[in-house]
Design a protein around this motif. Structure first.
Motif, PDB file in Angstrom:
ATOM      1  N   LYS A  69      -8.544 -10.434  -7.067  1.00  0.00           N
ATOM      2  CA  LYS A  69      -9.159 -11.589  -6.424  1.00  0.00           C
ATOM      3  C   LYS A  69      -9.827 -12.518  -7.434  1.00  0.00           C
ATOM      4  O   LYS A  69      -9.701 -13.746  -7.350  1.00  0.00           O
ATOM      5  CB  LYS A  69     -10.168 -11.120  -5.378  1.00  0.00           C
ATOM      6  CG  LYS A  69     -10.781 -12.250  -4.558  1.00  0.00           C
ATOM      7  CD  LYS A  69     -11.750 -11.710  -3.509  1.00  0.00           C
ATOM      8  CE  LYS A  69     -12.391 -12.841  -2.713  1.00  0.00           C
ATOM      9  NZ  LYS A  69     -13.395 -12.332  -1.733  1.00  0.00           N
TER      10      LYS A  69
ATOM     11  N   THR B  59       0.869  -1.173   0.000  1.00  0.00           N
ATOM     12  CA  THR B  59       0.000   0.000   0.000  1.00  0.00           C
ATOM     13  C   THR B  59       0.905   1.221   0.000  1.00  0.00           C
ATOM     14  O   THR B  59       1.863   1.303   0.778  1.00  0.00           O
ATOM     15  CB  THR B  59      -0.984   0.000   1.187  1.00  0.00           C
ATOM     16  OG1 THR B  59      -1.908   1.090   1.022  1.00  0.00           O
ATOM     17  CG2 THR B  59      -0.295   0.092   2.532  1.00  0.00           C
TER      18      THR B  59
ATOM     19  N   GLU C  12      -8.464  -5.076   5.560  1.00  0.00           N
ATOM     20  CA  GLU C  12      -9.543  -6.001   5.188  1.00  0.00           C
ATOM     21  C   GLU C  12      -9.176  -6.786   3.938  1.00  0.00           C
ATOM     22  O   GLU C  12      -9.470  -7.991   3.845  1.00  0.00           O
ATOM     23  CB  GLU C  12     -10.833  -5.222   4.957  1.00  0.00           C
ATOM     24  CG  GLU C  12     -12.003  -6.035   4.417  1.00  0.00           C
ATOM     25  CD  GLU C  12     -12.457  -7.146   5.350  1.00  0.00           C
ATOM     26  OE1 GLU C  12     -13.082  -8.113   4.860  1.00  0.00           O
ATOM     27  OE2 GLU C  12     -12.200  -7.069   6.568  1.00  0.00           O
ATOM     28  N   TYR C  13      -8.538  -6.145   2.967  1.00  0.00           N
ATOM     29  CA  TYR C  13      -8.104  -6.862   1.765  1.00  0.00           C
ATOM     30  C   TYR C  13      -7.113  -7.973   2.133  1.00  0.00           C
ATOM     31  O   TYR C  13      -7.182  -9.091   1.593  1.00  0.00           O
ATOM     32  CB  TYR C  13      -7.449  -5.899   0.766  1.00  0.00           C
ATOM     33  CG  TYR C  13      -8.336  -4.800   0.273  1.00  0.00           C
ATOM     34  CD1 TYR C  13      -9.705  -4.978   0.090  1.00  0.00           C
ATOM     35  CD2 TYR C  13      -7.804  -3.542  -0.024  1.00  0.00           C
ATOM     36  CE1 TYR C  13     -10.516  -3.948  -0.368  1.00  0.00           C
ATOM     37  CE2 TYR C  13      -8.609  -2.501  -0.488  1.00  0.00           C
ATOM     38  CZ  TYR C  13      -9.957  -2.719  -0.649  1.00  0.00           C
ATOM     39  OH  TYR C  13     -10.759  -1.694  -1.098  1.00  0.00           O
TER      40      TYR C  13
ATOM     41  N   PHE D 241      -1.810  -1.334  -3.892  1.00  0.00           N
ATOM     42  CA  PHE D 241      -2.887  -0.392  -3.589  1.00  0.00           C
ATOM     43  C   PHE D 241      -2.301   1.013  -3.478  1.00  0.00           C
ATOM     44  O   PHE D 241      -1.152   1.191  -3.063  1.00  0.00           O
ATOM     45  CB  PHE D 241      -3.589  -0.795  -2.298  1.00  0.00           C
ATOM     46  CG  PHE D 241      -4.239  -2.144  -2.367  1.00  0.00           C
ATOM     47  CD1 PHE D 241      -5.434  -2.325  -3.050  1.00  0.00           C
ATOM     48  CD2 PHE D 241      -3.641  -3.259  -1.771  1.00  0.00           C
ATOM     49  CE1 PHE D 241      -6.034  -3.576  -3.135  1.00  0.00           C
ATOM     50  CE2 PHE D 241      -4.236  -4.507  -1.845  1.00  0.00           C
ATOM     51  CZ  PHE D 241      -5.435  -4.681  -2.527  1.00  0.00           C
TER      52      PHE D 241
ATOM     53  N   ASP E  91      -8.970   1.560  -5.157  1.00  0.00           N
ATOM     54  CA  ASP E  91      -8.368   0.319  -4.653  1.00  0.00           C
ATOM     55  C   ASP E  91      -9.338  -0.854  -4.644  1.00  0.00           C
ATOM     56  O   ASP E  91      -8.921  -2.008  -4.826  1.00  0.00           O
ATOM     57  CB  ASP E  91      -7.824   0.538  -3.235  1.00  0.00           C
ATOM     58  CG  ASP E  91      -6.477   1.250  -3.223  1.00  0.00           C
ATOM     59  OD1 ASP E  91      -5.839   1.333  -4.286  1.00  0.00           O
ATOM     60  OD2 ASP E  91      -6.080   1.720  -2.144  1.00  0.00           O
ATOM     61  N   MET E  92     -10.616  -0.580  -4.422  1.00  0.00           N
ATOM     62  CA  MET E  92     -11.592  -1.671  -4.419  1.00  0.00           C
ATOM     63  C   MET E  92     -11.636  -2.363  -5.771  1.00  0.00           C
ATOM     64  O   MET E  92     -11.729  -3.596  -5.858  1.00  0.00           O
ATOM     65  CB  MET E  92     -12.977  -1.138  -4.053  1.00  0.00           C
ATOM     66  CG  MET E  92     -14.080  -2.192  -4.091  1.00  0.00           C
ATOM     67  SD  MET E  92     -13.886  -3.486  -2.835  1.00  0.00           S
ATOM     68  CE  MET E  92     -14.462  -2.601  -1.385  1.00  0.00           C
TER      69      MET E  92
ATOM     70  N   GLN F 250      -9.039 -10.901   3.617  1.00  0.00           N
ATOM     71  CA  GLN F 250      -9.752 -11.687   2.605  1.00  0.00           C
ATOM     72  C   GLN F 250      -8.793 -12.529   1.767  1.00  0.00           C
ATOM     73  O   GLN F 250      -9.100 -13.682   1.426  1.00  0.00           O
ATOM     74  CB  GLN F 250     -10.577 -10.766   1.714  1.00  0.00           C
ATOM     75  CG  GLN F 250     -11.779 -10.145   2.412  1.00  0.00           C
ATOM     76  CD  GLN F 250     -12.764  -9.549   1.427  1.00  0.00           C
ATOM     77  OE1 GLN F 250     -13.008 -10.083   0.350  1.00  0.00           O
ATOM     78  NE2 GLN F 250     -13.347  -8.430   1.805  1.00  0.00           N
TER      79      GLN F 250
ATOM     80  N   PHE G 168      -8.631  -4.566  -6.053  1.00  0.00           N
ATOM     81  CA  PHE G 168      -8.798  -5.771  -5.238  1.00  0.00           C
ATOM     82  C   PHE G 168      -9.726  -6.774  -5.915  1.00  0.00           C
ATOM     83  O   PHE G 168      -9.402  -7.975  -5.999  1.00  0.00           O
ATOM     84  CB  PHE G 168      -9.354  -5.398  -3.864  1.00  0.00           C
ATOM     85  CG  PHE G 168      -9.699  -6.589  -3.007  1.00  0.00           C
ATOM     86  CD1 PHE G 168      -8.703  -7.394  -2.480  1.00  0.00           C
ATOM     87  CD2 PHE G 168     -11.020  -6.905  -2.749  1.00  0.00           C
ATOM     88  CE1 PHE G 168      -9.020  -8.496  -1.703  1.00  0.00           C
ATOM     89  CE2 PHE G 168     -11.345  -8.004  -1.972  1.00  0.00           C
ATOM     90  CZ  PHE G 168     -10.342  -8.807  -1.456  1.00  0.00           C
TER      91      PHE G 168
END
Length: 363
Positions: free
Chosen positions: A218, A31, A257-258, A233, A210-211, A261, A214
Motif C-alpha cells: 500500500k 490469497t 478487508e485488504y 497473501f 500478511d499485514m 482498502q 499489505f
C-alpha cells in the motif's frame, strides 16, 4: 510574449500527458490456497464445530456463522459480497456448474503461481523448491513494454516468489518474504516496517505476516504509483496446513478487508480512478471434506477447484456467475496482457485469454 509561448506549449503538451495517463492499470491479488467452499458458502459448519481445528467454537460461530448462506458468506467476506458482487464478477461456484480450475496436475503453490503468470502449466514444475523458473512471466513481459517500463511491482508474503518470477532474469520491483524494503527515498512507514520485520520472531520463516505485505504494498502504491501491481497473501494456506480453521477464517476475513482498502485507494486516487482493474484469485484449491481440508495435492479431491473475481470498468459486471462454464488459471496471464493492449509472447506455449462472455475450454 515568453509567457504566452509557455502557455501555448503547456496547452499543446497537456493532452499528450493526459493520453499517457489513460493507459490502463491492473492489480492482480491472490490469497494462497483458499477454498471456493468458503468463498461461496461461508464458514463450514462441521469444521467450525470441531475443537480439533477451532479453539473457541462458540466465539467463532458468533463471528462467522448464520444458517442463511447469503448472510453467512457476507459475515466472512463483506466487501466481496456487498460491493464486488454488485460491481464486478465472481466465478467458480460449482453449485451452478461454474468452474475455475488449475490445469497443472500437481495442485501446489509453485505450480499454481507459475501457471497464473506464465500461462503455461509446465509439467516440469513438480515441487515447491528454490529453483529459478525457466518460464517467461507476464509481469516481466509488461515491464519490457515502453508504456509499463519500471511501472510493474510485486509484493508477496511467500519468499519463493523470488524463484517463481526468476529474479535474476526479472528487473521489475519485487519484495517478498521478510526481505527489507529497498528503493530510493523510503518513507517513514517503510522504515518502520523494516524495523518490525527485523525484530519479528518469525523473520526466518518462508512466509511473512500478511499485514506487513499489505502495508508494504500500500505504501509503495501510494508513493510510486506503479501501473501493474501484484500482491500475494499467504496466511490462509499457512493456517490451513496447521489445521487452524479459526485462524484460516480470520485470515480470509482480513484478506477481504485488504481488498476493500485497495479498492477505496484506487477510487480516491486520480492516478488510478476509473482506469484500474482488479483480478483476484488463488493458486490452488484444498480438500473438500472436513478431514481433508488441511491439504492439497494431485490425490486430494477439490485441490484443482479455484475461483476468480474481476472488478473494474474493463470487465463486464456479471455478479455471481451461475452459468455452466469453465475458466483455467493458465488463461489469466494472457488476460492480463490483453487488458493492457498486448499479446503475451513467451518462450513456451501460452493459453488463450479468458473470454468474459463465453468459455474458452470445457473441463
Amino acid at each position: 510574449m515568453k509567457i504566452i509561448i509557455l502557455l501555448a506549449i503547456c496547452v499543446c503538451v497537456k493532452p499528450v500527458f493526459a493520453q499517457q495517463d489513460k493507459s490502463p492499470n491492473v492489480f492482480i491479488i491472490t490469497t494462497d490456497g483458499f477454498r471456493s467452499q468458503e468463498i461461496f458458502n461461508g464458514a463450514d459448519s462441521i469444521i467450525l464445530s470441531n475443537p480439533l481445528y477451532v479453539k473457541d467454537t462458540a466465539l467463532l460461530k458468533q463471528l462467522f456463522w448464520d444458517s442463511n448462506v447469503d448472510e453467512r458468506r457476507r459475515m466472512l467476506m463483506p466487501f466481496i459480497w456487498k460491493t464486488l458482487a454488485k460491481q464486478g464478477s465472481i466465478y467458480g461456484n460449482r453449485d451452478f456448474d461454474n468452474k475455475v480450475l488449475v490445469s497443472n496436475p500437481y495442485r501446489f503453490s509453485y505450480a499454481g503461481y507459475n501457471e497464473i503468470f506464465t500461462g503455461y502449466a509446465d509439467p516440469a514444475v513438480i515441487a515447491n523448491r528454490k529453483k529459478w523458473n525457466r518460464n517467461d512471466n507476464v509481469l516481466q513481459f509488461l515491464n519490457e513494454q515502453e508504456m509499463y517500463k519500471n511501472k510493474v511491482a510485486a509484493f508477496a508474503s511467500w519468499n519463493l516468489f523470488d524463484y517463481i518470477f526468476n529474479k535474476p532474469g526479472s528487473d521489475f520491483y519485487l519484495n517478498s518474504g521478510y526481505r527489507n524494503i529497498e528503493h530510493d527515498s523510503l518513507t517513514a512507514t517503510e522504515i518502520l516496517a523494516n524495523g518490525i520485520q527485523e525484530q519479528s520472531v518469525n523473520n526466518a520463516a518462508p512466509t511473512r505476516n500478511d499485514m506487513l505485505t499489505f502495508v508494504t504494498a500500500k505504501e509503495y502504491i501510494q508513493t510510486k504509483h506503479p501501473k501493474v501491481v501484484y500482491i500475494s497473501f499467504g496466511e490462509t494456506d499457512e493456517y490451513a496446513h496447521s489445521g487452524k480453521y479459526d485462524e484460516y477464517l480470520q485470515s480470509a476475513h482480513m484478506f477481504d478487508e485488504y481488498l476493500a482498502q485497495l479498492w477505496y485507494l484506487v477510487n480516491k486516487d486520480p492516478f488510478y480512478r476509473n482506469n484500474t482493474s482488479f483480478i483476484i484469485t488463488t493458486d490452488h484449491g484444498r480438500g473438500q471434506k472436513s478431514n481433508t481440508w488441511v491439504r492439497h495435492d494431485m490425490f486430494t479431491a477439490g485441490s484443482k477447484n479455484t475461483w476468480l473475481m474481476t472488478l473494474g470498468r474493463q470487465f463486464e459486471n456479471k455478479g455471481e456467475v451461475k452459468t455452466d462454464d469453465a475458466i483455467y488459471s493458465e488463461q489469466i496471464a494472457q488476460t492480463i496482457a490483453h487488458l493492457l493492449g498486448y499479446d503475451f509472447i513467451a518462450n513456451h506455449p501460452v493459453a488463450d485469454a479468458i473470454s468474459l462472455n463465453a468459455s474458452i475450454k470445457n473441463p
